[in-house]
Design an enzyme around this catalytic site. Structure first.
Site, PDB file in Angstrom:
ATOM      1  CG  ASN A   1      -0.412  -0.212   2.524  1.00 40.33           C
ATOM      2  OD1 ASN A   1       0.652  -0.795   2.660  1.00 40.33           O
ATOM      3  ND2 ASN A   1      -1.099   0.258   3.538  1.00 40.33           N
TER       4      ASN A   1
ATOM      5  CD  GLU B   1      -1.901   4.509   4.536  1.00 41.44           C
ATOM      6  OE1 GLU B   1      -1.505   5.371   5.346  1.00 41.44           O
ATOM      7  OE2 GLU B   1      -2.571   3.509   4.875  1.00 41.44           O
TER       8      GLU B   1
ATOM      9  CB  CYS C   1      -4.979  -1.677  -1.977  1.00 38.12           C
ATOM     10  SG  CYS C   1      -6.399  -1.025  -1.098  1.00 38.12           S
TER      11      CYS C   1
ATOM     12  CD  GLU D   1      -4.883  -6.232  -1.634  1.00 35.55           C
ATOM     13  OE1 GLU D   1      -4.367  -5.106  -1.482  1.00 35.55           O
ATOM     14  OE2 GLU D   1      -5.696  -6.717  -0.837  1.00 35.55           O
TER      15      GLU D   1
ATOM     16  CB  CYS E   1     -10.584  -3.230  -0.037  1.00 33.56           C
ATOM     17  SG  CYS E   1      -9.969  -2.454  -1.544  1.00 33.56           S
TER      18      CYS E   1
ATOM     19  CB  CYS F   1      -8.267  -5.003  -4.168  1.00 36.62           C
ATOM     20  SG  CYS F   1      -7.154  -3.646  -3.742  1.00 36.62           S
TER      21      CYS F   1
HETATM   22  N1  THU Z   1      -5.168  -1.898   2.264  1.00 32.00           N
HETATM   23  C1  THU Z   1      -4.506  -2.637   1.340  1.00 32.00           C
HETATM   24  O1  THU Z   1      -3.421  -2.277   0.887  1.00 32.00           O
HETATM   25  N2  THU Z   1      -5.081  -3.786   0.913  1.00 32.00           N
HETATM   26  C2  THU Z   1      -6.243  -4.298   1.414  1.00 32.00           C
HETATM   27  O2  THU Z   1      -6.674  -5.336   0.982  1.00 32.00           O
HETATM   28  C3  THU Z   1      -6.966  -3.579   2.464  1.00 32.00           C
HETATM   29  C4  THU Z   1      -6.465  -2.241   2.805  1.00 32.00           C
HETATM   30  C5  THU Z   1      -4.534  -0.668   2.752  1.00 32.00           C
HETATM   31  C6  THU Z   1      -5.173   0.607   2.317  1.00 32.00           C
HETATM   32  C7  THU Z   1      -4.700   1.561   3.393  1.00 32.00           C
HETATM   33  O3  THU Z   1      -3.415   2.031   3.048  1.00 32.00           O
HETATM   34  C8  THU Z   1      -4.574   0.689   4.626  1.00 32.00           C
HETATM   35  O4  THU Z   1      -4.567  -0.648   4.160  1.00 32.00           O
HETATM   36  C9  THU Z   1      -5.674   0.856   5.648  1.00 32.00           C
HETATM   37  O5  THU Z   1      -6.924   0.767   5.057  1.00 32.00           O
END
Ligand code: THU
Length: 142
Positions: free
Chosen positions: A45, A47, A56, A58, A96, A99
């Site tokens: 991820n 941000e 994310c 994935e 999520c 994704c």
């Molecule tokens: N996140 C992911 O990278 N993948 C997921 O499947 C769920 C959430 C990240 C997004 C964000 O940076 C952090 O997790 C918290 O939501």
């Protein structure tokens, strides 16, 4: 997909998780994606101070693979840790909804999704179980 491929994927996801850029949520996610020719692409991820701009793990992994010309995939492993603290340990991090839709573009229903706490402790799903009735504009990938 065999056991050694699965173990390699889990290890790659756990290793890459340390590169996550997650100063806002403190939730570090690593993903490792296996192509049909056996290549592994990783992602984390990433941000952003404008929160919805972040991506994310994935989708980072898929973007890395597709940008190298890959379109067919066998499996992905996802792992997440709160505050990247090894004492807290990894979660069964589930992809999520965004994704899951992203995966649907490139993957069949039997695409394997591994949610791993560790090399010994993981759960295995298929895309069809996690994303039933997915939206496809033309019924298939273009
Ligand atoms: N996140 C992911 O990278 N993948 C997921 O499947 C769920 C959430 C990240 C997004 C964000 O940076 C952090 O997790 C918290 O939501």
């Amino acid at each position: 997909m065999n056991d050694s491929e699965r173990q390699e994927l889990i290890k790659a996801a756990i290793d890459v998780k340390n590169n996550a850029y997650a100063p806002y949520s403190g939730y570090y996610v690593g993903a490792a994606l296996l192509t049909d020719d056996g290549t592994v692409f990783t992602g984390t991820n990433v941000e952003n101070s404008s929160f919805p701009v972040g991506v994310c793990a994935e989708r980072s992994a898929f973007a890395a693979a597709v940008s190298k010309g890959h379109r067919k995939f066998k499996a992905i492993c996802v792992t997440g840790t709160r505050n990247n603290n090894p004492l807290i340990g990894n979660d069964y991090c589930m992809p999520c909804g965004m994704c899951r839709q992203f995966m649907t573009e490139f993957c069949d229903g039997d695409f394997e999704i591994i949610s791993a706490k560790s090399a010994e402790d993981f759960q295995v799903y298929t895309l069809s179980t996690l994303m039933p009735g997915a939206f496809m504009l033309f019924g298939t990938m273009l």
